[in-house]
Scaffold this motif. Structure first.
Motif, mmCIF file in Angstrom:
data_model
loop_
_atom_site.group_PDB
_atom_site.id
_atom_site.type_symbol
_atom_site.label_atom_id
_atom_site.label_comp_id
_atom_site.label_asym_id
_atom_site.label_seq_id
_atom_site.Cartn_x
_atom_site.Cartn_y
_atom_site.Cartn_z
ATOM 1 N N LYS A 1 9.834 -2.125 -1.863
ATOM 2 C CA LYS A 1 10.383 -0.789 -1.593
ATOM 3 C C LYS A 1 10.331 -0.492 -0.088
ATOM 4 O O LYS A 1 11.300 0.006 0.497
ATOM 5 C CB LYS A 1 9.604 0.257 -2.380
ATOM 6 N N LEU A 2 9.207 -0.812 0.551
ATOM 7 C CA LEU A 2 9.072 -0.585 1.998
ATOM 8 C C LEU A 2 10.040 -1.476 2.774
ATOM 9 O O LEU A 2 10.634 -1.038 3.791
ATOM 10 C CB LEU A 2 7.632 -0.870 2.457
ATOM 11 N N ALA A 3 10.229 -2.724 2.348
ATOM 12 C CA ALA A 3 11.160 -3.631 3.035
ATOM 13 C C ALA A 3 12.588 -3.116 2.910
ATOM 14 O O ALA A 3 13.360 -3.170 3.887
ATOM 15 C CB ALA A 3 11.046 -5.040 2.440
ATOM 16 N N LEU A 4 12.923 -2.578 1.763
ATOM 17 C CA LEU A 4 14.274 -2.025 1.560
ATOM 18 C C LEU A 4 14.481 -0.791 2.444
ATOM 19 O O LEU A 4 15.530 -0.664 3.085
ATOM 20 C CB LEU A 4 14.461 -1.660 0.080
ATOM 21 N N GLU A 5 13.463 0.080 2.535
ATOM 22 C CA GLU A 5 13.570 1.272 3.394
ATOM 23 C C GLU A 5 13.651 0.873 4.871
ATOM 24 O O GLU A 5 14.389 1.473 5.652
ATOM 25 C CB GLU A 5 12.365 2.191 3.149
ATOM 26 N N ARG A 6 12.892 -0.147 5.275
ATOM 27 C CA ARG A 6 12.930 -0.637 6.642
ATOM 28 C C ARG A 6 14.312 -1.182 6.995
ATOM 29 O O ARG A 6 14.843 -0.928 8.074
ATOM 30 C CB ARG A 6 11.855 -1.705 6.847
ATOM 31 N N PHE B 1 -2.872 -4.472 -9.835
ATOM 32 C CA PHE B 1 -2.886 -4.139 -8.405
ATOM 33 C C PHE B 1 -1.876 -5.000 -7.639
ATOM 34 O O PHE B 1 -1.124 -4.501 -6.803
ATOM 35 C CB PHE B 1 -4.291 -4.305 -7.835
ATOM 36 N N SER B 2 -1.846 -6.293 -7.952
ATOM 37 C CA SER B 2 -0.909 -7.204 -7.281
ATOM 38 C C SER B 2 0.541 -6.827 -7.578
ATOM 39 O O SER B 2 1.384 -6.822 -6.671
ATOM 40 C CB SER B 2 -1.150 -8.647 -7.720
ATOM 41 N N LEU B 3 0.835 -6.514 -8.821
ATOM 42 C CA LEU B 3 2.197 -6.124 -9.187
ATOM 43 C C LEU B 3 2.618 -4.835 -8.492
ATOM 44 O O LEU B 3 3.753 -4.727 -8.005
ATOM 45 C CB LEU B 3 2.321 -5.982 -10.707
ATOM 46 N N ILE B 4 1.713 -3.868 -8.434
ATOM 47 C CA ILE B 4 2.017 -2.604 -7.744
ATOM 48 C C ILE B 4 2.235 -2.858 -6.255
ATOM 49 O O ILE B 4 3.169 -2.312 -5.650
ATOM 50 C CB ILE B 4 0.898 -1.571 -7.983
ATOM 51 N N THR B 5 1.420 -3.702 -5.651
ATOM 52 C CA THR B 5 1.549 -4.023 -4.232
ATOM 53 C C THR B 5 2.883 -4.718 -3.953
ATOM 54 O O THR B 5 3.572 -4.382 -2.982
ATOM 55 C CB THR B 5 0.373 -4.920 -3.782
ATOM 56 N N ILE B 6 3.251 -5.656 -4.788
ATOM 57 C CA ILE B 6 4.532 -6.358 -4.610
ATOM 58 C C ILE B 6 5.691 -5.378 -4.729
ATOM 59 O O ILE B 6 6.622 -5.395 -3.912
ATOM 60 C CB ILE B 6 4.662 -7.510 -5.641
ATOM 61 N N LYS B 7 5.629 -4.507 -5.717
ATOM 62 C CA LYS B 7 6.693 -3.512 -5.902
ATOM 63 C C LYS B 7 6.798 -2.592 -4.685
ATOM 64 O O LYS B 7 7.901 -2.327 -4.179
ATOM 65 C CB LYS B 7 6.422 -2.690 -7.159
ATOM 66 N N ASN B 8 5.670 -2.118 -4.181
ATOM 67 C CA ASN B 8 5.667 -1.238 -3.006
ATOM 68 C C ASN B 8 6.144 -1.961 -1.748
ATOM 69 O O ASN B 8 6.845 -1.379 -0.916
ATOM 70 C CB ASN B 8 4.290 -0.618 -2.787
ATOM 71 N N ASN B 9 5.766 -3.223 -1.605
ATOM 72 C CA ASN B 9 6.221 -4.001 -0.446
ATOM 73 C C ASN B 9 7.737 -4.186 -0.466
ATOM 74 O O ASN B 9 8.390 -4.099 0.583
ATOM 75 C CB ASN B 9 5.528 -5.359 -0.392
#
Length: 146
Positions: free
Chosen positions: A138-143, A128-136
Motif C-alpha cells: 500500500k505504501l509503495a503504491l502511494e509512493r 504480523f508478516s501478512l499485515i506488514t506485506i500488505k501495508n508495504n
C-alpha cells in the motif's frame, strides 16, 4: 494379573483355541452393557474413562506380554516394567510400532503448553508478516502515485 485387573476377566476364559488373546479394543467391542456397568461400578468411573484404557498403549503392552511365541514377548520383567513406566509418563512405548505421528502425539500430550505457545507465536508471526506485506504494498503504491 494386569489383564484381569483391567478387564475383570480371567485370561483363560477369553483365550482362543490357538491360545492367543484378543486385543483390549476387541474385548471392549464385545462387552455388553451389564459387563460395562460392573466395570464402571468396580472402578467408580465413567464408560469414557474406561474406554481410554482399552484403546490405548496399554492394549499393545498387554498384547506383547501375553504373546504366544516367547520371542514376541518381553525378554525380561524390567523391559515390561519400563514399558509400563513409559506408558504412565506419556512416552512412546516399545511394544508399539513407532511412527512419526505416534511419537508426535506423545510429545504434544506431554508438552501441551509449550506446543500451544509455539503455535500461537507462529500464528501471530504469520499474521504480523501478512499485515506488514500488505501495508508495504500500500505504501509503495502511494509512493509511486505521488
Amino acid at each position: 494379573m494386569l489383564f484381569e485387573l483391567i478387564t475383570s476377566i480371567r485370561p483363560k476364559e477369553i483365550r482362543s483355541d490357538e491360545l492367543t488373546f484378543p486385543l483390549l479394543s476387541e474385548i471392549w467391542e464385545s462387552y455388553n452393557n451389564t459387563h460395562l456397568a460392573q466395570l464402571k461400578n468396580l472402578y467408580q468411573t465413567s464408560k469414557k474413562s474406561l474406554k481410554k484404557y482399552y484403546k490405548s498403549d496399554l492394549e499393545f503392552i498387554l498384547h506383547k506380554a501375553l504373546a504366544l511365541e516367547p520371542d514376541q514377548r518381553y525378554q525380561s520383567i524390567q523391559r515390561f516394567a519400563d514399558d509400563l513406566n513409559l506408558y504412565k509418563n506419556d512416552y512412546p512405548i516399545t511394544a508399539r510400532t513407532s511412527t512419526v505421528n505416534y511419537r508426535m502425539s506423545k510429545y504434544v500430550k506431554r508438552n501441551t503448553v509449550f506446543v500451544l505457545s509455539l503455535t500461537t507465536l507462529l500464528f501471530t508471526s504469520l499474521v504480523f508478516s501478512l499485515i506488514t506485506i500488505k501495508n508495504n504494498k500500500k505504501l509503495a503504491l502511494e509512493r509511486d502515485n505521488a
